[in-house]
Design an enzyme around this catalytic site. Sequence first.
Site, mmCIF file in Angstrom:
data_model
loop_
_atom_site.group_PDB
_atom_site.id
_atom_site.type_symbol
_atom_site.label_atom_id
_atom_site.label_comp_id
_atom_site.label_asym_id
_atom_site.label_seq_id
_atom_site.Cartn_x
_atom_site.Cartn_y
_atom_site.Cartn_z
ATOM 1 N N HIS A 36 0.843 -1.200 0.000
ATOM 2 C CA HIS A 36 0.000 0.000 0.000
ATOM 3 C C HIS A 36 0.883 1.256 0.000
ATOM 4 O O HIS A 36 1.576 1.528 0.975
ATOM 5 C CB HIS A 36 -0.901 -0.038 1.241
ATOM 6 C CG HIS A 36 -1.940 1.042 1.287
ATOM 7 N ND1 HIS A 36 -2.851 1.154 2.319
ATOM 8 C CD2 HIS A 36 -2.222 2.057 0.444
ATOM 9 C CE1 HIS A 36 -3.641 2.185 2.096
ATOM 10 N NE2 HIS A 36 -3.280 2.759 0.967
ATOM 11 N N HIS A 42 3.814 0.886 2.874
ATOM 12 C CA HIS A 42 3.774 -0.103 3.953
ATOM 13 C C HIS A 42 3.028 -1.339 3.446
ATOM 14 O O HIS A 42 2.578 -1.379 2.293
ATOM 15 C CB HIS A 42 3.075 0.478 5.200
ATOM 16 C CG HIS A 42 1.627 0.810 4.981
ATOM 17 N ND1 HIS A 42 1.218 2.011 4.435
ATOM 18 C CD2 HIS A 42 0.487 0.101 5.210
ATOM 19 C CE1 HIS A 42 -0.093 2.032 4.346
ATOM 20 N NE2 HIS A 42 -0.572 0.892 4.800
ATOM 21 N N LYS A 265 -0.486 8.738 -27.941
ATOM 22 C CA LYS A 265 0.118 8.929 -29.261
ATOM 23 C C LYS A 265 1.615 8.649 -29.162
ATOM 24 O O LYS A 265 2.312 9.253 -28.350
ATOM 25 C CB LYS A 265 -0.116 10.357 -29.753
ATOM 26 C CG LYS A 265 0.312 10.573 -31.197
ATOM 27 C CD LYS A 265 -0.017 11.985 -31.659
ATOM 28 C CE LYS A 265 0.210 12.132 -33.155
ATOM 29 N NZ LYS A 265 1.570 11.799 -33.569
ATOM 30 N N GLU A 403 3.577 12.940 -26.270
ATOM 31 C CA GLU A 403 3.267 13.696 -27.483
ATOM 32 C C GLU A 403 1.799 14.090 -27.552
ATOM 33 O O GLU A 403 1.462 15.171 -28.021
ATOM 34 C CB GLU A 403 3.639 12.879 -28.728
ATOM 35 C CG GLU A 403 3.521 13.719 -29.986
ATOM 36 C CD GLU A 403 3.842 12.959 -31.253
ATOM 37 O OE1 GLU A 403 3.625 13.512 -32.338
ATOM 38 O OE2 GLU A 403 4.294 11.805 -31.161
ATOM 39 N N ASP A 683 17.511 18.064 0.172
ATOM 40 C CA ASP A 683 17.943 17.376 -1.047
ATOM 41 C C ASP A 683 18.048 15.883 -0.764
ATOM 42 O O ASP A 683 18.841 15.456 0.087
ATOM 43 C CB ASP A 683 19.290 17.947 -1.475
ATOM 44 C CG ASP A 683 19.854 17.281 -2.729
ATOM 45 O OD1 ASP A 683 19.178 16.412 -3.301
ATOM 46 O OD2 ASP A 683 20.977 17.631 -3.123
ATOM 47 N N SER A 718 15.201 16.738 -9.324
ATOM 48 C CA SER A 718 16.506 17.383 -9.259
ATOM 49 C C SER A 718 17.130 17.555 -10.639
ATOM 50 O O SER A 718 18.041 18.344 -10.814
ATOM 51 C CB SER A 718 17.451 16.561 -8.374
ATOM 52 O OG SER A 718 17.763 15.322 -9.014
ATOM 53 N N LYS A 721 19.532 12.659 -9.884
ATOM 54 C CA LYS A 721 19.127 11.324 -9.441
ATOM 55 C C LYS A 721 18.003 11.342 -8.416
ATOM 56 O O LYS A 721 17.387 10.307 -8.168
ATOM 57 C CB LYS A 721 20.330 10.596 -8.838
ATOM 58 C CG LYS A 721 21.467 10.322 -9.804
ATOM 59 C CD LYS A 721 22.565 9.498 -9.155
ATOM 60 C CE LYS A 721 23.246 10.243 -8.022
ATOM 61 N NZ LYS A 721 24.331 9.474 -7.385
ATOM 62 N N ARG A 790 20.304 21.161 -16.322
ATOM 63 C CA ARG A 790 21.447 20.512 -15.682
ATOM 64 C C ARG A 790 22.472 20.134 -16.750
ATOM 65 O O ARG A 790 22.096 19.761 -17.870
ATOM 66 C CB ARG A 790 21.018 19.239 -14.933
ATOM 67 C CG ARG A 790 19.948 19.426 -13.873
ATOM 68 C CD ARG A 790 20.319 20.415 -12.785
ATOM 69 N NE ARG A 790 21.558 20.125 -12.098
ATOM 70 C CZ ARG A 790 21.638 19.387 -10.984
ATOM 71 N NH1 ARG A 790 20.541 18.851 -10.454
ATOM 72 N NH2 ARG A 790 22.801 19.200 -10.383
#
Length: 860
Positions: A36, A42, A265, A403, A683, A718, A721, A790
């Site tokens: 769940h 959990h 699409k 798309e 972060d 981010s 990762k 990035r």
Amino acid sequence: MALESYHQKRDFKKTTEPKGSPGKKAGGRSFVIQKHAARRLHYDFRIEVDGVLRSWAVTRGPSLVPGEKRLAVHVEDHPLEYGDFEGTIPKGEYGGGAVIVWDRGTWSPVGDADRGYKKGHLEFALEGEKLGGRWHLVRMAGKPREKRENWLLIKSDDEFARGNDEPDILQERPESVKSGRDVADLEGEAPGWSSKTGRIDKTPAANTAPRKRVAREKSTARKPSAAAASVRGSRKASMPGFIEPQLATLRAEAPSGDRWIHEIKFDGYRLQAHISEGKARLLTRSGLDWTDRFGTAVAKALASLPMEAAIIDGELTVEGGNGASDFSALQADLSEGRSDRFVFYAFDLMHLDGRDLTGAALVDRKAELARLLAGSPSALRYSEHFDEDGEMILRHACRLSLEGVISKLRDGPYRPGRGRDWIKSKCAERQELVIAGYTPSSTSDKAIGSLVLGHYVGDDLVHAGRVGTGFSRKVAEDLYARLEPLAREKSPFATTLSAEARRNVRFVEPGLVAEVEFRSWTGDGVLRHASFRGLREDKAAKTITREDGGSKKGSGALPRWTVKLTHPDRIYWKDAGVTKQGLAEYYSEAWRFIAPHVVHRPLALLRCPGGVGGQCFFQKHAWKGMNGKILTLHDQKDKSGEPIVGIDGFDGLIGLVQGGVLEIHPWQAPFDDLEKPDQIVMDLDPGEGVTWDEIVAAAREVRERMEAEGLACFLKTSGGKGLHVVSPLEPRAGWEAVKGFAKRIADEMSADSPDRFVATVSKAKRKGKILIDYLRNGRGATAVAPYSTRARDGAPVSMPIGWEELGPDIGPATFTVTNAAARLANLSADPWENFRKAAAPIGGPEKPTRRTARKVRKPA
């Protein structure tokens, strides 16, 4: 407990959970464990007792290691019907999130179960599909005023137990025993359906069952020839040659109503598969045989299907880094001779074993197609469809930067040619256009810098502007090699071009077709902010006309820059083909979103003047040759004495682009008061071996803890990762207080779950764990800005998302420069729209601190 508590917690008009009632008290001994993904992931452990399911929420799931204790919180009894429930509980409802049946079977007590339960030590044996052997449930002593009843679930040491160094059953077997899906296949979807599996709450049928299940059932399936004959509307017919494909008409909105079904699409090559005599051919939409261009895997997979002859309509695709089909990635693979990533999505069946199916209803053709593909190799996939409201499906697709959507009449026959039975609705404008010329690259003698495009009106070629981004270096060189031999002296356009439109152009014979994505058409019929997606060698230039009726979303005015971009065709991301011009155009799309997060703040910048893969360095101070639209500021606490930098408008942002800035990292405080942070960033940085599900659960836990402290939480990918959870602050506390607050949250999470989290940066301690990086909140420390790019392969973007979007469909690098504009144009609301309004204080009031920065504009 009776079921009153269960009923009181749920609104059965909103949730598809079974209402149920107490069953017969006949000593049934079923058990179920449901995985769940609510506020945190959990496992709900339920055993049948006296006509109901007695239930515990096991926070970290069962462990097969003997003696290892797993917290099990006693919750309300559930009806017996709940043991078969699998689906999505709507957001905002009790337990909102995805649920799968992780294990099920029977349980038997060891000793007197009633007595053991009352005493708080229930011993029992399980016989399930995953779990077996003896187990213990032990009640813990309660604390004063504690409302919940805590137990411990513990495995006995028997033949079903495992050692610490053996695989964790939760990771080894994450899937549902009912459907084969994982919770990730349901999570993040609108309640009741999944983009991967279709409707969630229906009984799995041949067209929605997971491959593992249908593969076992294939041997008992009907013979294809008999199946085809039973399709109403089919007729006997010999195997035809090429069938002109049915085409969709472009519309701005997806149709609604029961008459329509909707498919995602795909962004690839439309192909018609002809299979007979144990071989398969792949024909383009114009009938060209391209079988040899796509390697052998797809053709072999088609030839292996259990039939004698068939014609299948579909799309050959390659998935990009964000998990969606990507025409540019397909083009790159073809260019490199790579064929291991090709996938053929089948969406229609026109002929099967001597039967013409084109006169049958679409849903009947698709049902037969699903049966045909059951258990097929991974290179073949069935294109699922959805019955929900078309606009809802389109909105969902656009939020994921797909798309668009193809809507089809559910009872329609297969009608060759373009008509209104199929409607395509796009998330961004796309158009095929004829290449009429090019400008040479300013950085290479053997590459193009931009393409000059047009479309036909009758026999006249009409000018449509240029496209100068979207080319990888190799593609730019390949295009140059293909276009140079086609050179011609005179313009192929029907009317004379302006001096600006002719500038540096080398005209070519108009024979090649390009597909471009663009923002909108100008009033004089020229593309705005176009990006090259690939060549369309499956389409003839003379057939290319302007498509009207497409999306009008996001066609409003964009800011214009006055900064001169030198070498605008310089490629910043080689693999994605994003140029300096393309980056500037992305930021013009994103300006209204990014501005509140980067203007009037000190910035740390990652500069890569030569693009990703070249030399990159962090720039915290002004530099020689910096564009005059960039601000300089003097920080009295900066011991170097060098000015720091910032921007106060759109031209400043484009000045950063001109300077090769590929990442923008703001301080957590504005110029106006550098000593009082107005936001806090947590972060979540995963170590090696951490799954996306674990990162998602961590983000939810951070939110829960921060909200308990009175802070609102906003979420973004981010672009690397992990995820960032950001809380706006009333600027009362100083840097030490804010950093100390963030450290306390990180330390508490690490202490509570040392196997999941770590608060120290040391890489040696991070394997298999998530670093809660609180150090982003010190004076002078930074975190990448929302909407900033990035400097990583694929040109990813750090993208704000809503908490309701958090799930498997959106990963840390889902959004890129090439697809982010479509998302931004289709957002009904900015997920961070109320960011500053939600600001709240932390800590107590402090004495006013003298401001330590003053703004000075750098001389032009």
